[in-house]
Design a protein around this motif. Structure first.
Motif, PDB file in Angstrom:
ATOM      1  N   UNK A  50      34.712  13.213  62.308  1.00  0.00           N
ATOM      2  CA  UNK A  50      34.584  13.601  60.908  1.00  0.00           C
ATOM      3  C   UNK A  50      33.565  14.736  60.753  1.00  0.00           C
ATOM      4  N   UNK A  51      32.489  14.676  61.517  1.00  0.00           N
ATOM      5  CA  UNK A  51      31.474  15.727  61.437  1.00  0.00           C
ATOM      6  C   UNK A  51      32.032  17.066  61.892  1.00  0.00           C
ATOM      7  N   UNK A  52      32.878  17.045  62.915  1.00  0.00           N
ATOM      8  CA  UNK A  52      33.485  18.287  63.399  1.00  0.00           C
ATOM      9  C   UNK A  52      34.362  18.922  62.320  1.00  0.00           C
ATOM     10  N   UNK A  53      35.148  18.089  61.623  1.00  0.00           N
ATOM     11  CA  UNK A  53      35.984  18.604  60.537  1.00  0.00           C
ATOM     12  C   UNK A  53      35.107  19.114  59.399  1.00  0.00           C
ATOM     13  N   UNK A  54      34.029  18.397  59.104  1.00  0.00           N
ATOM     14  CA  UNK A  54      33.108  18.821  58.054  1.00  0.00           C
ATOM     15  C   UNK A  54      32.525  20.198  58.357  1.00  0.00           C
ATOM     16  N   UNK A  55      32.192  20.448  59.611  1.00  0.00           N
ATOM     17  CA  UNK A  55      31.642  21.755  59.983  1.00  0.00           C
ATOM     18  C   UNK A  55      32.671  22.865  59.797  1.00  0.00           C
ATOM     19  N   UNK A  56      33.944  22.573  60.062  1.00  0.00           N
ATOM     20  CA  UNK A  56      34.994  23.567  59.834  1.00  0.00           C
ATOM     21  C   UNK A  56      35.086  23.935  58.354  1.00  0.00           C
ATOM     22  N   UNK A  57      35.039  22.923  57.500  1.00  0.00           N
ATOM     23  CA  UNK A  57      35.122  23.169  56.062  1.00  0.00           C
ATOM     24  C   UNK A  57      33.888  23.919  55.587  1.00  0.00           C
ATOM     25  N   UNK A  58      32.726  23.541  56.126  1.00  0.00           N
ATOM     26  CA  UNK A  58      31.487  24.217  55.764  1.00  0.00           C
ATOM     27  C   UNK A  58      31.550  25.705  56.105  1.00  0.00           C
ATOM     28  N   UNK A  59      32.128  26.027  57.247  1.00  0.00           N
ATOM     29  CA  UNK A  59      32.236  27.428  57.648  1.00  0.00           C
ATOM     30  C   UNK A  59      33.085  28.219  56.657  1.00  0.00           C
ATOM     31  N   UNK A  60      34.148  27.603  56.143  1.00  0.00           N
ATOM     32  CA  UNK A  60      34.979  28.279  55.150  1.00  0.00           C
ATOM     33  C   UNK A  60      34.219  28.464  53.842  1.00  0.00           C
ATOM     34  N   UNK A  61      33.384  27.499  53.478  1.00  0.00           N
ATOM     35  CA  UNK A  61      32.559  27.641  52.280  1.00  0.00           C
ATOM     36  C   UNK A  61      31.580  28.795  52.433  1.00  0.00           C
ATOM     37  N   UNK A  62      30.942  28.875  53.578  1.00  0.00           N
ATOM     38  CA  UNK A  62      29.913  29.892  53.780  1.00  0.00           C
ATOM     39  C   UNK A  62      30.501  31.285  53.878  1.00  0.00           C
ATOM     40  N   UNK A  63      31.824  31.380  54.082  1.00  0.00           N
ATOM     41  CA  UNK A  63      32.485  32.679  54.015  1.00  0.00           C
ATOM     42  C   UNK A  63      32.658  33.144  52.572  1.00  0.00           C
ATOM     43  N   UNK A  64      32.528  32.225  51.622  1.00  0.00           N
ATOM     44  CA  UNK A  64      32.664  32.565  50.205  1.00  0.00           C
ATOM     45  C   UNK A  64      31.342  33.022  49.605  1.00  0.00           C
ATOM     46  N   UNK A  65      30.249  32.343  49.988  1.00  0.00           N
ATOM     47  CA  UNK A  65      28.932  32.627  49.418  1.00  0.00           C
ATOM     48  C   UNK A  65      27.853  32.080  50.337  1.00  0.00           C
ATOM     49  N   UNK A  66      26.698  32.738  50.405  1.00  0.00           N
ATOM     50  CA  UNK A  66      25.600  32.169  51.196  1.00  0.00           C
ATOM     51  C   UNK A  66      24.938  30.984  50.501  1.00  0.00           C
ATOM     52  N   UNK A  67      25.217  30.814  49.205  1.00  0.00           N
ATOM     53  CA  UNK A  67      24.583  29.732  48.443  1.00  0.00           C
ATOM     54  C   UNK A  67      25.452  28.485  48.494  1.00  0.00           C
ATOM     55  N   UNK A  68      25.382  27.789  49.618  1.00  0.00           N
ATOM     56  CA  UNK A  68      26.106  26.533  49.833  1.00  0.00           C
ATOM     57  C   UNK A  68      25.085  25.446  50.117  1.00  0.00           C
ATOM     58  N   UNK A  69      25.083  24.415  49.309  1.00  0.00           N
ATOM     59  CA  UNK A  69      24.155  23.300  49.499  1.00  0.00           C
ATOM     60  C   UNK A  69      24.950  22.036  49.812  1.00  0.00           C
ATOM     61  N   UNK A  70      25.024  21.638  51.075  1.00  0.00           N
ATOM     62  CA  UNK A  70      25.722  20.391  51.421  1.00  0.00           C
ATOM     63  C   UNK A  70      24.992  19.196  50.816  1.00  0.00           C
ATOM     64  N   UNK A  71      25.741  18.251  50.286  1.00  0.00           N
ATOM     65  CA  UNK A  71      25.181  17.031  49.719  1.00  0.00           C
ATOM     66  C   UNK A  71      25.465  15.816  50.584  1.00  0.00           C
ATOM     67  N   UNK A  72      26.532  15.873  51.348  1.00  0.00           N
ATOM     68  CA  UNK A  72      26.891  14.803  52.271  1.00  0.00           C
ATOM     69  C   UNK A  72      27.909  15.381  53.240  1.00  0.00           C
ATOM     70  N   UNK A  73      28.460  14.554  54.086  1.00  0.00           N
ATOM     71  CA  UNK A  73      29.418  15.022  55.080  1.00  0.00           C
ATOM     72  C   UNK A  73      30.682  15.569  54.425  1.00  0.00           C
ATOM     73  N   UNK A  74      30.980  15.147  53.183  1.00  0.00           N
ATOM     74  CA  UNK A  74      32.259  15.534  52.581  1.00  0.00           C
ATOM     75  C   UNK A  74      32.132  16.196  51.214  1.00  0.00           C
ATOM     76  N   UNK A  75      30.941  16.643  50.832  1.00  0.00           N
ATOM     77  CA  UNK A  75      30.822  17.336  49.547  1.00  0.00           C
ATOM     78  C   UNK A  75      29.674  18.332  49.585  1.00  0.00           C
TER      79      UNK A  75
END
Length: 418
Positions: free
Chosen positions: A111-136
């Motif tokens: 699950x963490x590996x998938x979360x990191x993939x999604x996080x990478x797509x978020x960070x391509x949108x904006x540098x202002x990404x604040x993770x709150x948990x593994x899935x949000x």
């Protein structure tokens, strides 16, 4: 832009009931659609969705991710939720509601590996990404329109499509004027949802909602507010700051502001650690203090590792016990100085356990760190406890040996106690 097709990303001032380009009906309409930039992204039934992605034969079956019959539900798919299953529900209750469910042990590494993939797509949108948990996570896309050649709403809709296509799970999006409204928006339209709340409509939208809809307002506070006559957020919205403080206490004015949808928290890149804890459910209920100390010590070691991994320290400890009847007992003690050493954590929590071990049968024990402090403050030593740095060095040496030879290479006698 006041309308957007979420399937083909067509933007127009007005769209009919179906998109003229793709025929899709997932149309997003809002007068502030082109101006809002704060988003809350939440993966839909994340653990269960990853399992269904990797095991297509489970697509049409209810799936529960969790432990054995004495454990609890970590996550469940929407088919199981329709039957009444919820996260944190005891497993035996979940299986009574949904006996045909496929029960799967959690695989946090996957699950963490998938979360990191999604996080990478978020960070391509904006540098202002604040993770709150593994899935949000919460994102601030202010000022990114020139980069993406599209307003944040269209960028986020494209992001949701990309996650679904490339990663194989779905997300829901809440878009709003601030973090609180974005969080409330995302809960209004799941799964595969996209909801919008503008600042001007916030108070009216929230007014009919129950007081418990606000994040952080738990069952105890809900009962307290209800006893005072506050059942909905609209009833709170009318209080002046002075009345709020008199009737609701020191936090009253802030609560009333949130009831109106006001929130000035910025989006800060990096994880916002809200709590760090460790707990375990027993195969058989335990009531003897000595028997409870062995698993408590192991949880202290686990908590110490988690604090170090997040570069945090504990300013106090919280003992959590769950009785055989599922009643929760929570007790707190402050530490003399910030620490992340298992010995220090155990020494603080052990007297709390001794007072609660009154013959009651317990099914779960855990320890948490509260408040959380910067890791640089941990175990610095002072006149009261000059040996703290040496104990920290010894613990580091033990962890190094375990990393090389396994967790059982060095063990305390208390961890072997039955």
């Amino acid at each position: 832009m006041t309308a957007l097709c979420r399937d083909c990303l067509l933007r127009d001032e007005s769209l009919p009931a179906a998109c003229p380009r793709c025929g899709g009906r997932r149309l997003l309409r809002h007068p502030d659609l082109a101006r809002l930039a704060i988003a809350h992204v939440d993966c839909d039934a994340f653990f269960a969705s990853v399992e269904k992605r990797d095991r297509p034969e489970l697509r049409a079956r209810p799936v529960i991710v969790g432990g054995g019959r004495r454990g609890v539900v970590s996550a469940c798919c929407y088919l199981a939720r329709i039957r009444g299953v919820r996260s944190a529900m005891p497993m035996f209750k979940a299986l009574a509601l949904c006996p045909d469910a496929e029960v799967i042990r959690p695989d946090l590494a996957r699950y963490s590996a998938v979360s990191r993939q999604i996080r990478a797509l978020m960070e391509a949108l904006t540098p202002l990404v604040q993770p709150l948990s593994i899935d949000e996570a919460v994102l601030d896309l202010s000022g990114t329109e020139a980069l993406h050649k599209a307003p944040p709403a269209a960028v986020l809709a494209g992001f949701a499509l990309r996650v679904e296509k490339e990663i194989g799970v779905t997300v829901s999006v809440g878009l709003a004027a601030n973090r609180l409204l974005a969080k409330l928006a995302v809960e209004r339209d799941k799964p595969r949802g996209f909801a919008v709340i503008g600042a001007g409509e916030a108070a009216a939208v929230l007014a009919p909602e129950p007081v418990g809809v606000l994040p952080g307002v738990g069952p105890v506070q809900v009962r307290r507010l209800q006893a005072l006559g506050f059942l909905t957020l609209g009833q709170l919205q009318g209080l002046s700051p002075r009345d709020a403080a008199q009737r609701l206490g020191e936090e009253g004015p802030r609560l009333v502001a949130r009831a109106r949808g006001e929130d000035d928290r910025p989006v800060r890149p990096g994880r916002e650690a809200r709590s760090v804890s460790a707990e375990t459910t027993f195969d058989q209920d335990l009531s003897d203090s000595a028997a409870l100390e062995a698993p408590l010590w192991r949880m202290c070691e686990k908590l110490a590792r988690r604090l170090k991994a997040q570069d945090l320290a504990a300013g106090g400890v919280v003992l959590k016990l769950k009785t055989a009847g599922f009643a929760i007992r929570s007790r707190h003690a402050r530490l003399a100085a910030p620490s992340r050493l298992p010995d220090t954590l155990f020494a603080a929590v052990r007297p709390l356990l001794a007072r609660e071990a009154d013959g009651t049968a317990f099914r779960l024990i855990g320890i948490g760190a509260q408040p959380l402090l910067p890791g640089a403050q941990a175990d610095q030593g002072d006149l009261v406890d000059p040996e703290a740095p040496r104990r920290a060095a010894r613990w580091a040496a033990v962890e190094a040996l375990r990393a090389r030879f396994g967790d059982k290479a060095v063990m305390r006698g208390r961890s072997l106690r039955r």
